[in-house]
Design an enzyme around this catalytic site. Structure first.
Site, mmCIF file in Angstrom:
data_model
loop_
_atom_site.group_PDB
_atom_site.id
_atom_site.type_symbol
_atom_site.label_atom_id
_atom_site.label_comp_id
_atom_site.label_asym_id
_atom_site.label_seq_id
_atom_site.Cartn_x
_atom_site.Cartn_y
_atom_site.Cartn_z
ATOM 1 N N HIS A 28 0.804 -1.233 0.000
ATOM 2 C CA HIS A 28 0.000 0.000 0.000
ATOM 3 C C HIS A 28 0.835 1.280 0.000
ATOM 4 C CE1 HIS A 28 0.360 0.293 4.391
ATOM 5 N NE2 HIS A 28 -0.244 -0.854 4.554
ATOM 6 N N HIS A 82 -6.010 -8.991 13.750
ATOM 7 C CA HIS A 82 -5.962 -7.843 12.833
ATOM 8 C C HIS A 82 -6.644 -8.219 11.522
ATOM 9 C CE1 HIS A 82 -4.792 -4.280 10.868
ATOM 10 N NE2 HIS A 82 -3.555 -4.560 10.551
ATOM 11 N N GLU A 84 -6.651 -6.651 8.583
ATOM 12 C CA GLU A 84 -6.076 -6.230 7.297
ATOM 13 C C GLU A 84 -5.866 -7.462 6.409
ATOM 14 O OE1 GLU A 84 -2.957 -2.837 5.723
ATOM 15 O OE2 GLU A 84 -2.719 -3.571 7.758
ATOM 16 N N ASP A 86 -3.698 -8.751 4.520
ATOM 17 C CA ASP A 86 -2.494 -9.605 4.560
ATOM 18 C C ASP A 86 -2.500 -10.560 5.755
ATOM 19 O OD1 ASP A 86 -2.222 -7.316 6.103
ATOM 20 O OD2 ASP A 86 -0.074 -7.080 5.753
ATOM 21 N N HIS A 149 -2.690 -0.695 14.162
ATOM 22 C CA HIS A 149 -2.881 0.587 13.512
ATOM 23 C C HIS A 149 -4.229 0.682 12.799
ATOM 24 C CE1 HIS A 149 -1.739 -0.849 9.309
ATOM 25 N NE2 HIS A 149 -1.543 -1.879 10.085
ATOM 26 N N ASP A 168 0.462 -6.133 14.204
ATOM 27 C CA ASP A 168 1.431 -5.316 13.463
ATOM 28 C C ASP A 168 2.399 -4.510 14.343
ATOM 29 O OD1 ASP A 168 0.710 -6.239 11.015
ATOM 30 O OD2 ASP A 168 -0.444 -4.485 10.406
ATOM 31 N N TYR A 196 9.233 0.712 9.545
ATOM 32 C CA TYR A 196 7.865 0.255 9.801
ATOM 33 C C TYR A 196 7.113 1.268 10.670
ATOM 34 C CZ TYR A 196 3.984 -2.914 10.260
ATOM 35 O OH TYR A 196 2.733 -3.452 10.176
ATOM 36 N N HIS A 229 4.552 -9.405 11.358
ATOM 37 C CA HIS A 229 5.529 -9.244 10.269
ATOM 38 C C HIS A 229 6.939 -9.296 10.843
ATOM 39 C CE1 HIS A 229 2.648 -7.976 7.210
ATOM 40 N NE2 HIS A 229 2.163 -7.054 8.028
#
Lengths: 405, 53
Positions: A28, A82, A84, A86, A149, A168, A196, A229
């Site tokens: 992104h 999370h 998101e 991914d 986030h 994250d 990050y 990650h």
């Protein structure tokens, strides 16, 4: 010889079953120059529990790693820390294939998952901050971390093993064969953890600060930190360094450093930049020169994370700023850095709107403009001298700021 | 009655709607919101809100 890609044990009955994305270079709009990993974790207790999933194209790798430990169909619980994509794209598939007993997410997570996937075929169980879930010999305690986030973000804490799954937070985009932080050089870790934070976490710094307050008051003991990650933090000495960086950044502590961001059409704006850098250096302040024909927005964000001033230069092009500056300034505005000082400069041929537009942008993100300089076509000796003095003036502001910080 | 915007996530508090899910009834002005109310989207405190322009 295993027919499956292997899971990697990170604690008692706790396994990493994620995927390594060696080749991804853009997530992104954030340039990931060393790829990333999508971490998911499997807990082998009475209730076999999966924490998060991976990006769609890594479904096979992910299922293969789970299968090296247990038949995926045996999974009882799935916990989404999370939403998101991914970390959730494989969720609809896995719900279909595994038919888990329950899927858990935060209150906001439940809303988000239902708005992202319209075919989950399963009622998600919303859990609240502080709620606990027994897996057999282990207990999961949920911790809401809204806006770290995304609104749905939460941590899961494995109470008996003191393992904190932080989605994250404390993560980094770094693909590596090594699964643990202590197996990698600190310099590499620091660069990627900084990148990050700068590109993802910065706007939510006040939430990071609140999280630390919460953790400090609750006296949470942690022996392993496992983000979604990058490497798992197993060596707490290493993780404490990460924590102190997060504390510094969330408190908006800055360094004696100036970032000069510019682009150039025919070399004039670059000449100005060079003299500004010369002036700033003469005051003994560190300077990052970042010409946008070589640097892109994520690198600028990384350097702005701890900079006390940003000096921005653009040639005027068709009554506007050079387009690469518009890209970077839009991105920087969204990240809500709190850079105290700045300056603008640029070359022009006839109309010269560049500086005004740059100034408006910097003012809109709360930067105090120290000075600005325009050069009609190529900078002459007088303009070069002014540029040198501008560099010095900004450097002096920065030194003053750091002294009083 | 003024609307207020969360500086963190952009959520708009509209006093005509309130935040009934979290015990703030329609018609409550931003000034009258309980001190412990937090943004329903991102959990920021009411000090993170600014009047909508």
């Amino acid at each position: 010889m295993s027919k499956n890609l292997n899971a990697i044990q990170i604690a008692d009955k706790v396994y990493w079953v994620g995927a390594i994305d060696w080749g991804v270079r853009n997530i992104h709009g954030y340039t990931t120059d060393r790829g990333t990993t999508y971490n998911a974790y499997l807990v082998m207790d009475d209730k076999i529990t999966l924490f998060d999933t991976v990006k769609k194209e890594f479904e096979d790798e992910f299922l293969s790693r789970i299968a090296s430990i247990v038949n995926p169909e045996k999974i009882d619980y799935i916990i989404s820390n999370h939403s998101e994509p991914d970390h959730s794209e494989v969720l609809p598939e896995i719900i279909k294939a595994v038919k888990p007993e329950k899927v858990f997410a935060s209150v906001m997570g439940k809303k988000a998952l239902n708005a992202i996937y319209h075919d989950l075929n399963m009622e998600i169980t919303a859990v609240k901050d502080g709620e606990e879930l027994g897996l057999g010999s282990k207990t999961v305690k949920f911790m809401e971390t809204r806006m770290l986030h995304w609104p749905d973000s939460m941590f899961s804490y494995l109470v008996e093993d003191k393992v904190l799954l932080t989605q994250d937070a404390f993560g980094m985009h770094l693909a590596s064969s090594e699964r643990f932080g202590e197996e990698l050089p600190w310099g590499v870790l620091k660069t990627h953890v900084s990148g990050y934070y700068a590109n993802i976490i910065t706007p939510y710094s006040s939430h990071v600060a609140k999280l630390f307050e919460k953790i400090d008051t609750s006296g949470l003991e942690v022996s392993i930190v496992a983000p979604d990650h990058g490497p798992v933090w197993r060596n707490m000495d290493n993780f404490r360094k990460v924590l102190s960086l997060y504390k510094k950044w969330s408190a908006r502590k800055l360094d004696e450093k100036i970032v000069i961001v510019y682009d150039t059409m025919w070399g004039s704006t670059e000449k100005m930049a060079n003299h500004i850098e010369d002036g700033a250096r003469s005051s003994d302040v560190s300077v990052e020169m970042m010409p946008l024909y070589s640097f892109e927005r994520s690198m600028i964000a990384l350097e702005m994370l701890d900079a006390s001033a940003v000096i921005v230069g653009a040639p005027t092009l068709n009554n506007n700023i050079f387009p690469s500056l518009a890209d970077v300034l839009t991105y920087i505005k969204g990240l809500k850095f709190k850079t105290p000082y700045g300056a603008v400069f640029g070359s022009y041929g006839w109309s010269g709107e560049g500086n005004n537009l740059l100034r408006e942008y910097l003012v809109s993100i709360g930067v105090e403009i120290v000075d600005e300089i325009k050069s009609k076509y190529v900078p002459d000796d007088k303009v070069k001298e002014e540029c040198f003095l501008l560099g010095q003036a900004v450097a002096n502001k920065v030194k003053e700021f750091i002294k009083n910080q | 009655m003024n609307k207020y915007v969360c500086d963190v996530c952009g959520y708009v508090y509209d006093p005509e709607i309130g935040d009934p899910d979290n015990g703030v009834s329609p018609g409550t002005t931003f000034e009258d919101i309980p001190d412990d109310w937090i943004c329903p989207t991102c959990a920021a405190g009411s000090e993170s809100f600014s009047p909508a322009s």
